[in-house]
Write an enzyme that holds these catalytic residues in place. Structure first.
Site, PDB file in Angstrom:
ATOM      1  CE  LYS A   1      40.704  53.679  71.041  1.00 47.20           C
ATOM      2  NZ  LYS A   1      41.188  55.083  70.978  1.00 47.20           N
TER       3      LYS A   1
ATOM      4  CB  THR B   1      37.186  54.830  70.990  1.00 45.92           C
ATOM      5  OG1 THR B   1      38.084  55.919  71.205  1.00 45.92           O
ATOM      6  CG2 THR B   1      36.000  55.296  70.166  1.00 45.92           C
TER       7      THR B   1
ATOM      8  NE  ARG C   1      45.454  31.245  32.862  1.00 44.51           N
ATOM      9  CZ  ARG C   1      44.606  32.240  33.087  1.00 44.51           C
ATOM     10  NH1 ARG C   1      44.893  33.461  32.668  1.00 44.51           N
ATOM     11  NH2 ARG C   1      43.467  32.023  33.723  1.00 44.51           N
TER      12      ARG C   1
ATOM     13  CD  GLN D   1      36.615  35.242  35.227  1.00 42.18           C
ATOM     14  OE1 GLN D   1      37.569  34.501  34.978  1.00 42.18           O
ATOM     15  NE2 GLN D   1      36.462  36.430  34.658  1.00 42.18           N
TER      16      GLN D   1
ATOM     17  CG  HIS E   1      48.111  39.205  34.959  1.00 41.68           C
ATOM     18  ND1 HIS E   1      47.130  38.381  34.477  1.00 41.68           N
ATOM     19  CD2 HIS E   1      47.494  40.356  35.319  1.00 41.68           C
ATOM     20  CE1 HIS E   1      45.967  38.999  34.531  1.00 41.68           C
ATOM     21  NE2 HIS E   1      46.157  40.205  35.049  1.00 41.68           N
TER      22      HIS E   1
END
Length: 290
Positions: A12, A57, A169, A212, A240
């Protein structure tokens, strides 16, 4: 042509449940989405329609609600373990259970009123197989942003490259993290809070040359500080923020006005694994890679 039934499970999905503790004048609230999935000797229902081994379920759904009444839910990891162990121990044909729980946060207004918090969700995925169990907990949609301390440059360029290099940035992302625990007798709440704090602190303090690099630093910091974590996987979309060109209006823009783009976006994913980590077993069974 030869073929046979492959691995399968059923259950379920997304049982929505809110529990209220009314002890005393100050109420507490838990808002959960619970999904159960069972595995075992279930070939007959697939091949012949014989349902004698199928735990319906709907029964699984009712068990979730009943367990929440019979005993306080407590930490989501403990609740998931109770459910998984129940299904495996109560039905001989069921050899494995997976329980996924999302906990949706609410902020307290007063003793008995709440406002919905951010979109951040605390998660757990518990797999029970026989007398073994694995706990994978985490969070998703932890939205973070820093206005400086992030660069991106030195990447290869070809005729299709238009992205300018930058030494300053905005870095923004929505963190999804899953970590695999070693052991099950843990203070889940304290561990979760500590790991979340490590993720936030590392994101804020690590000077980033790429998302990264930031991802790896966050994962490594968790593994170094928390011995109960065997492995952590992170998925971090790059939300971004592009500097708007205001020169047509005779205005300079010194990293002050940005266009926040929702798509497309870079998606950075990776993991950090402890060298002496216990075998993952079925810990990641039927979970996405990230």
């Amino acid at each position: 042509m030869a073929y046979s039934l492959g691995p399968n499970q059923y259950g379920k999905a997304e049982v929505r449940m809110v529990t209220v503790s009314r002890s005393g004048s100050t109420h507490s609230l838990q808002d959960l989405t619970v999904s159960t999935a069972l595995r075992g000797s279930l070939a007959a229902t697939h091949l012949t329609g014989d349902n004698s081994d199928v735990v319906a379920t709907d029964t699984q759904k009712n068990t979730v609600f009943a367990f929440a009444k019979e005993e306080p839910v407590g930490e989501i990891e403990d609740f998931a373990l109770r459910l998984g162990r129940h299904f495996v121990s109560s039905f001989s044909q069921i050899t494995g259970a997976r329980v996924l729980i999302d906990s949706h946060g609410w902020d307290r207004i007063n003793q008995h009123s709440f406002s919905r918090g951010s979109s951040e969700v605390r998660t757990t995925a518990v797999t029970v197989s026989g007398d073994q169990h694995w706990v994978v907990s985490g969070l998703r949609d932890l939205v973070v942003l820093k206005t400086t301390g992030s660069e991106f440059h030195g990447y290869p360029k070809d005729k299709y490259t238009t992205l300018p290099e930058t030494s300053d940035r905005i870095l923004a992302t929505a963190v999804t993290a899953r970590w695999r625990y070693q052991g099950s007798s843990l203070d889940w709440s304290a561990s979760f809070s500590a790991i979340r704090s490590i993720l936030l602190t590392t994101f804020a303090e690590k000077h980033s040359l790429s998302l990264q690099q930031t991802l790896y630093a966050m994962g490594a910091a968790v593994v170094e500080a928390r011995p109960e974590v065997a492995e952590i996987r992170l998925s971090m979309p790059n939300k971004h923020h592009f500097v708007v060109d205001l020169s047509p209006f005779g205005l300079e823009n010194d990293n002050e006005v940005f266009y926040a783009a929702d798509r497309p976006y870079g998606l950075i994913e990776g993991s950090v694994i402890r060298d002496d980590a216990e075998d993952a077993g079925l810990a990641w069974y039927s979970l996405p890679m990230f």
